[in-house]
Motif scaffolding. Structure first.
Motif, short mmCIF file in Angstrom:
data_model
loop_
_atom_site.label_atom_id
_atom_site.label_comp_id
_atom_site.label_asym_id
_atom_site.label_seq_id
_atom_site.Cartn_x
_atom_site.Cartn_y
_atom_site.Cartn_z
N TYR A 13 0.02 -1.41 11.21
CA TYR A 13 1.50 -1.38 11.24
C TYR A 13 1.95 -0.41 12.31
O TYR A 13 1.30 0.61 12.55
CB TYR A 13 2.06 -0.90 9.90
CG TYR A 13 2.00 -1.91 8.79
CD1 TYR A 13 2.71 -3.11 8.88
CD2 TYR A 13 1.25 -1.66 7.65
CE1 TYR A 13 2.66 -4.03 7.85
CE2 TYR A 13 1.19 -2.58 6.61
CZ TYR A 13 1.90 -3.76 6.71
OH TYR A 13 1.85 -4.66 5.70
N GLN A 15 4.55 2.23 13.07
CA GLN A 15 5.63 3.03 12.47
C GLN A 15 6.21 3.90 13.57
O GLN A 15 5.69 4.96 13.87
CB GLN A 15 5.10 3.91 11.34
CG GLN A 15 4.98 3.17 10.02
CD GLN A 15 4.51 4.07 8.90
OE1 GLN A 15 4.05 5.18 9.13
NE2 GLN A 15 4.63 3.58 7.67
N SER A 42 -2.14 5.98 -3.94
CA SER A 42 -0.95 5.51 -3.23
C SER A 42 -1.21 5.53 -1.72
O SER A 42 -1.81 6.46 -1.20
CB SER A 42 0.22 6.43 -3.58
OG SER A 42 1.39 5.90 -3.05
N GLY A 43 -0.80 4.46 -1.04
CA GLY A 43 -0.98 4.39 0.41
C GLY A 43 -2.35 3.89 0.81
O GLY A 43 -2.67 3.82 1.99
N SER A 44 -3.17 3.50 -0.17
CA SER A 44 -4.52 3.07 0.17
C SER A 44 -4.55 1.64 0.71
O SER A 44 -5.57 1.20 1.24
CB SER A 44 -5.42 3.19 -1.06
OG SER A 44 -4.89 2.43 -2.13
N GLY A 45 -3.47 0.90 0.55
CA GLY A 45 -3.41 -0.44 1.14
C GLY A 45 -3.40 -1.57 0.14
O GLY A 45 -3.57 -2.74 0.51
N LYS A 46 -3.15 -1.28 -1.14
CA LYS A 46 -3.17 -2.32 -2.18
C LYS A 46 -2.12 -3.40 -1.91
O LYS A 46 -2.42 -4.59 -1.91
CB LYS A 46 -2.93 -1.69 -3.56
CG LYS A 46 -3.92 -0.60 -3.95
CD LYS A 46 -3.69 -0.10 -5.35
CE LYS A 46 -2.40 0.70 -5.51
NZ LYS A 46 -2.35 1.97 -4.73
N THR A 47 -0.90 -2.94 -1.71
CA THR A 47 0.18 -3.89 -1.47
C THR A 47 -0.06 -4.70 -0.20
O THR A 47 0.10 -5.91 -0.17
CB THR A 47 1.52 -3.13 -1.36
OG1 THR A 47 1.76 -2.44 -2.60
CG2 THR A 47 2.67 -4.07 -1.09
N THR A 48 -0.52 -3.99 0.84
CA THR A 48 -0.80 -4.67 2.10
C THR A 48 -1.85 -5.77 1.90
O THR A 48 -1.69 -6.90 2.38
CB THR A 48 -1.29 -3.66 3.15
OG1 THR A 48 -0.34 -2.59 3.23
CG2 THR A 48 -1.45 -4.31 4.50
N HIS A 203 -2.16 1.24 -11.08
CA HIS A 203 -2.62 2.63 -11.17
C HIS A 203 -3.12 2.95 -12.57
O HIS A 203 -3.75 3.97 -12.79
CB HIS A 203 -1.43 3.59 -10.89
CG HIS A 203 -1.05 3.67 -9.47
ND1 HIS A 203 -1.83 4.31 -8.54
CD2 HIS A 203 0.01 3.19 -8.80
CE1 HIS A 203 -1.24 4.24 -7.37
NE2 HIS A 203 -0.12 3.55 -7.48
N ASN B 415 10.35 1.39 3.53
CA ASN B 415 9.43 2.09 4.42
C ASN B 415 10.15 2.87 5.51
O ASN B 415 11.18 2.48 5.94
CB ASN B 415 8.47 1.09 5.08
CG ASN B 415 7.40 0.67 4.08
OD1 ASN B 415 7.00 1.44 3.23
ND2 ASN B 415 6.98 -0.58 4.18
N1 LIG Z 1 5.87 -2.77 6.57
C1 LIG Z 1 5.21 -1.67 6.88
N2 LIG Z 1 5.46 -1.03 8.05
C2 LIG Z 1 4.79 0.11 8.38
N3 LIG Z 1 3.88 0.69 7.63
C3 LIG Z 1 3.57 0.13 6.44
C4 LIG Z 1 4.25 -1.07 6.01
N4 LIG Z 1 3.77 -1.39 4.79
C5 LIG Z 1 2.83 -0.44 4.49
N5 LIG Z 1 2.72 0.46 5.46
C6 LIG Z 1 1.80 1.61 5.49
O1 LIG Z 1 0.50 1.12 5.21
C7 LIG Z 1 -0.20 1.98 4.34
C8 LIG Z 1 -0.62 1.23 3.10
O2 LIG Z 1 0.53 0.92 2.34
P1 LIG Z 1 0.54 0.08 1.00
O3 LIG Z 1 1.94 -0.13 0.62
O4 LIG Z 1 -0.31 -1.12 1.21
O5 LIG Z 1 -0.18 1.06 -0.02
P2 LIG Z 1 -0.30 0.93 -1.60
O6 LIG Z 1 -1.73 1.11 -1.91
O7 LIG Z 1 0.35 -0.30 -2.06
O8 LIG Z 1 0.52 2.18 -2.10
P3 LIG Z 1 1.36 2.35 -3.46
O9 LIG Z 1 0.33 2.60 -4.51
O10 LIG Z 1 2.19 3.54 -3.20
O11 LIG Z 1 2.12 1.11 -3.68
C9 LIG Z 1 0.73 3.12 4.04
O12 LIG Z 1 0.41 4.18 4.87
C10 LIG Z 1 2.10 2.59 4.38
O13 LIG Z 1 2.93 3.61 4.82
#
Ligand SMILES: Nc1ncnc2c1ncn2[C@@H]1O[C@H](COP(=O)(O)OP(=O)(O)OP(=O)(O)O)[C@@H](O)[C@H]1O
Ligand SMILES: [Mg+2]
Lengths: 229, 415
Positions: A13, A15, A42-48, A203, B415
């Motif tokens: 991504y 930023q 948190s931030g490990s990339g699960k949602t991504t 979590h 974000n």
């Molecule tokens: N659309 C985006 N644009 C820029 N950076 C992003 C975007 N989506 C996620 N990130 C970054 O990618 C990394 C992984 O984010 P992600 O949301 O996948 O984590 P997560 O494991 O789902 O966290 P959480 O448990 O807080 O939901 C983070 O550093 C986040 O800031």
């Protein structure tokens, strides 16, 4: 052949001026019928990762094969059709349509399939709402429901079309532990009855325990992949 | 269909915003409808005045006279004949025909003198062709064969004359000698046609013929038909029959004399189009604005819809139906508002005389009360137009909405 295969998937991504590497090379195979959780800080990339699998975003590098189709080769329209028929989403903050009733929110997913008869639509919508415990709330509007009830509507919406794969990003984050367990029971039941494949992030260790396979992410990499007995 | 239903339900989210946008459109539409009603009413009134008071439906005159008709020459007149009358009576839709002899004269009241248009008429048949008699507000029609006259009240006032008074007409005869007639005023006219009110003096035809040394001669025959719409066609047919009778004669429908009014109504159509473009612009700006606002509020929802598998076209469709709904509400509100105002005009009319200070001469032969005209096609046009413009102006913003990245849409705000 596995239902889902990820090979060397990376997502970077932008930023502002900084590049964030949200996924740093994921190799993963998911078989049909799996009930898999993704954990990690948190931030490990699960949602991504879930968004990549859900074809909502394309990977920067790497390959995703869903049900034999190489996703990056499909045009936008076909990706939409693939989501419509084969994928269910459960969102952390429900994303229900406020002007539609509970019934209509669920009906929408089924209507999109196009080839389901009216009578069957009604049957399936009512059944799924009953099985998530909302049989008495069919004609309510989302703003007349509690957070937990809203999430159950969103689960019903994802499940009603009996998709091959349901992706749930922290589905129980806003629910109390009793409701969380009910929801996981419903998901598990669907998983067993219809062999729907589930991947959910969480979590909550208690929720994780329902999973048959547990993945753990850290800094965009899978650091653990184990069976749950 | 489900998506269309969803789109219409979306209209209930921000009722006030939808209503404001729709009201802007409604206002424009109502303006257009009212303008159109008045304009059409004015034209219809002008046309009716021309037909009822000046030209009838068809005039038969000598071809050379027609060219010179503004100058009221005493040359190229036609003979009153049985043959002509019977040819005229045979045309379809025939109702009545009357002879006229027009000439220019000076009206003298013993002190002042004023140029007028004198018109010798056969009072019996004249009343079957023209409605002039209905506008006699004082006294009555003159008697055929007597030295009597009726004239516009305005002209009479100007010359300080009233019913029962005598006036003198001074004019040149056929043989270019001066002659005068004294006429007793039996009636005064107040019509919707300023030309007649200010400029015309009617007298018995036979008296006019004698005094001008033009026995048996008339300027032309004026014909009334049973219907307005057929005048053009009938007059063309009549021309054919006239050719075999006397090739110097020609028939002219009232439209030939109404050229000025018709030209004016064309100019008004151009004005109407300008108004329409302004409404178009207003509507488009309102719709674009509304769609952009709604889409900004609904980015997460749009992301969810994409996750559900809605195609871009389907999302565009939803927003277009929403826009169309706003356009339709606007057009219906506008039609209602327009109807109310037009209804008011219809019941009470607009007093043109008061509006124009009684001058009355402003290009159109109308005076008195103008009543709005119901133009159904204008309503249909306005509603269709409102819907189509809303649809068209929503396409671009809806595309912009639908093309947004679903992730940006869903998580972008956080974000
Ligand atoms: N659309 C985006 N644009 C820029 N950076 C992003 C975007 N989506 C996620 N990130 C970054 O990618 C990394 C992984 O984010 P992600 O949301 O996948 O984590 P997560 O494991 O789902 O966290 P959480 O448990 O807080 O939901 C983070 O550093 C986040 O800031
Ligand atoms: Mg997350």
């Amino acid at each position: 052949m596995s239902l889902l295969k990820l090979q060397g998937v990376k997502k970077i991504y932008q930023q502002g001026r900084v590049e964030v590497e949200a996924l740093r090379g994921i190799d993963l195979e998911i078989e049909a019928g799996e009930f898999t959780s993704i954990g990690g800080p948190s931030g490990s990339g699960k949602t991504t990762l879930l968004n990549m699998i859900g074809c909502l975003h394309r990977p920067t590098i790497g390959q995703i094969i869903f049900d034999g189709d190489e996703i990056e080769k499909l045009p936008k329209e076909e990706l939409a059709m693939l989501r419509r028929h084969n994928l269910g989403f459960i969102f952390q903050d429900y994303n229900l349509i406020p002007v539609l009733t509970v019934y209509e929110n669920v009906e929408l997913a089924l209507r999109l399939l196009g080839d389901v008869e009216k009578k069957e639509i009604k049957e399936r919508v009512v059944n799924i709402l009953k099985s998530v415990g909302l049989g008495d709330y069919i004609n309510r509007k989302p703003n007349e429901l509690s957070g937990g009830q809203k999430q159950r509507v969103s689960i019903a919406r994802a499940l009603v079309k009996e998709p091959k794969l349901v992706l749930a990003d922290e589905p129980t984050a806003n629910l109390d532990s009793k409701t969380s367990e009910d929801v996981l029971e419903v998901m598990l039941e669907m998983n067993q009855k219809l062999t729907t494949t589930f991947i959910f992030s969480t979590h909550d260790p208690q929720v994780m325990e329902y999973a048959k396979r547990l993945l753990t992410l850290k800094d965009g990499k899978i650091i653990e992949d184990r069976k749950n007995s | 269909m489900f998506l269309a239903k969803l789109a219409l339900k979306n209209l209930t989210r921000h009722k006030r915003r939808v209503l404001i946008t729709a009201s802007i459109i409604a206002l424009g539409m109502a303006m257009f409808l009212i303008y159109d009603s008045i304009q059409t009413g004015l034209n219809e009134l002008s046309f009716a005045n021309i037909i009822n008071l000046e030209t009838g439906h068809i005039q038969v005159v000598d071809k050379e006279y027609w060219e010179q008709r503004e100058k009221l020459p005493l040359k190229n007149l036609i003979a009153q004949s049985e043959n002509l009358s019977s040819v005229i009576k045979e045309i379809p839709y025939f109702k009545a025909a009357t002879p006229q002899l027009k000439f220019s004269a000076n009206l003298n009241n013993g002190i002042d003198q004023l140029p007028v248009l004198a018109c010798g008429i056969d009072s019996m048949t004249y009343s079957q062709v023209f409605t002039t008699k209905d506008y006699i507000i004082e006294g009555s029609m003159f008697n055929q064969g007597k030295q009597e006259t009726i004239l516009g009240k305005k002209l009479a006032n100007l010359m300080d004359l009233k019913v029962g008074d005598y006036l003198t007409l001074i004019f040149k005869t056929k043989t270019n000698t001066f002659n005068t007639i004294d006429l007793k005023i039996t009636g005064l006219l107040q019509t919707n046609n300023p030309k007649i009110n200010e400029n015309l003096v009617y007298l018995p035809l036979s008296l006019a013929q004698q005094s001008l040394n033009l026995e048996g001669k008339i300027t032309g025959m004026t014909i009334r038909l049973k219907e307005d719409g057929v005048a053009q066609q009938v007059s063309e047919d009549l021309n054919q029959s006239l050719a075999s009778l006397d090739n110097k004669l020609a028939a002219h429908s009232w439209r030939a004399s109404a050229g000025e009014v018709i030209a004016m109504s064309k100019a008004e159509t151009a004005e109407k189009l300008t108004i329409m473009s302004l409404i178009l612009l207003m509507a488009a700006v309102g719709i674009v604005n509304t769609i952009i606002l709604s889409s900004l509020e609904r980015t997460k929802e749009i992301g969810m819809m994409k996750a559900l598998g809605l195609k871009e076209n389907e999302i565009i469709f939803i927003f277009m139906v929403e826009a169309m709904g706003i356009g339709l509400i606007g057009a219906i509100l506008g039609s209602l508002l327009g109807s109310l105002v037009i209804l008011y005009f219809n019941l009470y009319g607009i007093n043109l005389t008061a509006l124009l200070g009684g001058v009355g001469d402003w290009g159109l032969p109308v005076m008195g009360r103008l009543y709005g005209y119901w133009n159904l096609s204008a309503f249909i046009f306005v509603i269709a137009f409102g819907v189509i413009i809303s649809l068209l102006s929503s396409i671009l913003p809806a595309r912009w909405v639908a093309r947004k990245d679903p992730i940006e849409a869903m998580y972008g705000i956080h974000n």
